[in-house]
Design a protein around this motif. Structure first.
Motif, PDB file in Angstrom:
ATOM      1  N   UNK A  23      16.420  10.199  -5.583  1.00 37.23           N
ATOM      2  CA  UNK A  23      16.575   9.298  -6.728  1.00 37.23           C
ATOM      3  C   UNK A  23      15.702   9.704  -7.915  1.00 37.23           C
ATOM      4  N   UNK A  24      14.893  10.740  -7.736  1.00 42.79           N
ATOM      5  CA  UNK A  24      14.023  11.252  -8.795  1.00 42.79           C
ATOM      6  C   UNK A  24      12.974  10.214  -9.221  1.00 42.79           C
ATOM      7  N   UNK A  25      12.393   9.529  -8.222  1.00 43.95           N
ATOM      8  CA  UNK A  25      11.316   8.570  -8.458  1.00 43.95           C
ATOM      9  C   UNK A  25      10.205   8.825  -7.441  1.00 43.95           C
ATOM     10  N   UNK A  26       9.060   8.196  -7.652  1.00 43.35           N
ATOM     11  CA  UNK A  26       7.970   8.321  -6.677  1.00 43.35           C
ATOM     12  C   UNK A  26       8.278   7.459  -5.454  1.00 43.35           C
ATOM     13  N   UNK A  27       7.609   7.734  -4.354  1.00 46.72           N
ATOM     14  CA  UNK A  27       7.818   6.947  -3.144  1.00 46.72           C
ATOM     15  C   UNK A  27       7.432   5.483  -3.356  1.00 46.72           C
ATOM     16  N   UNK A  28       6.302   5.160  -4.030  1.00 48.46           N
ATOM     17  CA  UNK A  28       6.000   3.749  -4.282  1.00 48.46           C
ATOM     18  C   UNK A  28       7.051   3.040  -5.153  1.00 48.46           C
ATOM     19  N   UNK A  29       7.619   3.771  -6.122  1.00 46.41           N
ATOM     20  CA  UNK A  29       8.669   3.186  -6.962  1.00 46.41           C
ATOM     21  C   UNK A  29       9.908   2.898  -6.131  1.00 46.41           C
ATOM     22  N   UNK A  30      10.280   3.834  -5.262  1.00 48.67           N
ATOM     23  CA  UNK A  30      11.424   3.600  -4.391  1.00 48.67           C
ATOM     24  C   UNK A  30      11.178   2.371  -3.517  1.00 48.67           C
ATOM     25  N   UNK A  31       9.979   2.227  -2.992  1.00 48.62           N
ATOM     26  CA  UNK A  31       9.661   1.078  -2.151  1.00 48.62           C
ATOM     27  C   UNK A  31       9.825  -0.226  -2.928  1.00 48.62           C
ATOM     28  N   UNK A  32       9.387  -0.260  -4.178  1.00 46.09           N
ATOM     29  CA  UNK A  32       9.559  -1.465  -5.000  1.00 46.09           C
ATOM     30  C   UNK A  32      11.041  -1.769  -5.232  1.00 46.09           C
ATOM     31  N   UNK A  33      11.817  -0.736  -5.552  1.00 48.46           N
ATOM     32  CA  UNK A  33      13.261  -0.917  -5.778  1.00 48.46           C
ATOM     33  C   UNK A  33      13.925  -1.423  -4.493  1.00 48.46           C
ATOM     34  N   UNK A  34      13.615  -0.792  -3.378  1.00 46.95           N
ATOM     35  CA  UNK A  34      14.185  -1.138  -2.074  1.00 46.95           C
ATOM     36  C   UNK A  34      13.831  -2.573  -1.680  1.00 46.95           C
ATOM     37  N   UNK A  35      12.558  -2.957  -1.832  1.00 46.51           N
ATOM     38  CA  UNK A  35      12.134  -4.309  -1.463  1.00 46.51           C
ATOM     39  C   UNK A  35      12.800  -5.375  -2.335  1.00 46.51           C
ATOM     40  N   UNK A  36      12.974  -5.065  -3.619  1.00 43.19           N
ATOM     41  CA  UNK A  36      13.671  -6.003  -4.505  1.00 43.19           C
ATOM     42  C   UNK A  36      15.129  -6.149  -4.082  1.00 43.19           C
ATOM     43  N   UNK A  37      15.758  -5.041  -3.692  1.00 49.35           N
ATOM     44  CA  UNK A  37      17.144  -5.085  -3.222  1.00 49.35           C
ATOM     45  C   UNK A  37      17.262  -5.946  -1.964  1.00 49.35           C
ATOM     46  N   UNK A  38      16.356  -5.745  -1.011  1.00 48.12           N
ATOM     47  CA  UNK A  38      16.377  -6.547   0.216  1.00 48.12           C
ATOM     48  C   UNK A  38      16.193  -8.027  -0.088  1.00 48.12           C
ATOM     49  N   UNK A  39      15.292  -8.335  -1.003  1.00 55.37           N
ATOM     50  CA  UNK A  39      15.042  -9.729  -1.380  1.00 55.37           C
ATOM     51  C   UNK A  39      16.304 -10.357  -1.982  1.00 55.37           C
ATOM     52  N   UNK A  40      16.978  -9.623  -2.878  1.00 55.12           N
ATOM     53  CA  UNK A  40      18.197 -10.141  -3.506  1.00 55.12           C
ATOM     54  C   UNK A  40      19.331 -10.322  -2.499  1.00 55.12           C
ATOM     55  N   UNK A  41      19.509  -9.364  -1.608  1.00 56.78           N
ATOM     56  CA  UNK A  41      20.564  -9.468  -0.592  1.00 56.78           C
ATOM     57  C   UNK A  41      20.274 -10.627   0.356  1.00 56.78           C
ATOM     58  N   UNK A  42      19.023 -10.770   0.762  1.00 54.47           N
ATOM     59  CA  UNK A  42      18.639 -11.855   1.653  1.00 54.47           C
ATOM     60  C   UNK A  42      18.867 -13.210   0.987  1.00 54.47           C
ATOM     61  N   UNK A  43      18.499 -13.326  -0.277  1.00 55.49           N
ATOM     62  CA  UNK A  43      18.699 -14.575  -1.006  1.00 55.49           C
ATOM     63  C   UNK A  43      20.188 -14.937  -1.055  1.00 55.49           C
ATOM     64  N   UNK A  44      21.029 -13.957  -1.351  1.00 53.07           N
ATOM     65  CA  UNK A  44      22.469 -14.195  -1.400  1.00 53.07           C
ATOM     66  C   UNK A  44      23.001 -14.610  -0.031  1.00 53.07           C
ATOM     67  N   UNK A  45      22.537 -13.952   1.013  1.00 54.81           N
ATOM     68  CA  UNK A  45      23.004 -14.229   2.367  1.00 54.81           C
ATOM     69  C   UNK A  45      22.578 -15.628   2.816  1.00 54.81           C
ATOM     70  N   UNK A  46      21.324 -15.969   2.631  1.00 53.23           N
ATOM     71  CA  UNK A  46      20.793 -17.251   3.101  1.00 53.23           C
ATOM     72  C   UNK A  46      21.302 -18.425   2.263  1.00 53.23           C
ATOM     73  N   UNK A  47      21.390 -18.233   0.947  1.00 54.74           N
ATOM     74  CA  UNK A  47      21.782 -19.323   0.061  1.00 54.74           C
ATOM     75  C   UNK A  47      23.279 -19.351  -0.247  1.00 54.74           C
ATOM     76  N   UNK A  48      24.047 -18.447   0.347  1.00 55.44           N
ATOM     77  CA  UNK A  48      25.493 -18.427   0.140  1.00 55.44           C
ATOM     78  C   UNK A  48      25.889 -18.089  -1.289  1.00 55.44           C
ATOM     79  N   UNK A  49      25.235 -17.097  -1.868  1.00 52.43           N
ATOM     80  CA  UNK A  49      25.541 -16.678  -3.234  1.00 52.43           C
ATOM     81  C   UNK A  49      26.310 -15.368  -3.224  1.00 52.43           C
TER      82      UNK A  49
END
Length: 136
Positions: free
Chosen positions: A59-85
């Motif tokens: 992705x042409x980013x640092x490993x910490x940046x990828x971790x931030x992007x990945x964690x935000x994605x997981x948070x958004x997917x989880x929110x949609x799944x749990x809250x039915x969005x």
């Protein structure tokens, strides 16, 4: 002043524009946005089973940046799944590896304009049936 973010490299766009939970009417749905680079981080780490270090290089980013992007994605997917969005996949700070287009009629992804085969649902071979997906 903060340094501007560089574009994250994305191999190809998602096949779909998002997801809708089953059993909730569309008029009652709220949405959660997943950016293109968040989608790509999930694809590389969970689907392609790459280590975060390897995914970061792709992705042409640092490993910490990828971790931030990945964690935000997981948070958004989880929110949609749990809250039915619904999840809408759009936006972000990215650049595709190649020129990608999507057919307006059948929604098929086309890599490079020259590879386009006339859509079955179209009576003439009109190049305007393709939407360019790259950010300019």
């Amino acid at each position: 002043m903060a340094r501007p973010e560089k574009n994250r490299r994305v191999y190809k766009p998602p096949k779909m524009k998002g997801f809708k939970p089953f059993g909730i009417p569309k008029c009652e749905l709220e949405v959660v946005q997943l950016t293109i680079e968040e989608y790509e981080s999930i694809r590389l780490v969970n689907y392609e089973m790459l280590q975060q270090k390897e995914a970061a290089v792709l992705m042409n980013v640092s490993r910490p940046t990828l971790t931030r992007i990945y964690n935000k994605a997981l948070k958004n997917i989880t929110k949609a799944f749990v809250e039915g969005k619904a999840i809408v996949i759009d936006g972000g700070n990215y650049k595709f590896e190649k020129e990608w287009r999507r057919c307006k009629r059948c929604f098929k992804l086309v890599e490079e304009k020259e590879n386009h085969i006339k859509c079955i649902k179209v009576s003439d071979n009109n190049s305007e049936e393709l939407i360019q997906l790259d950010k300019k």
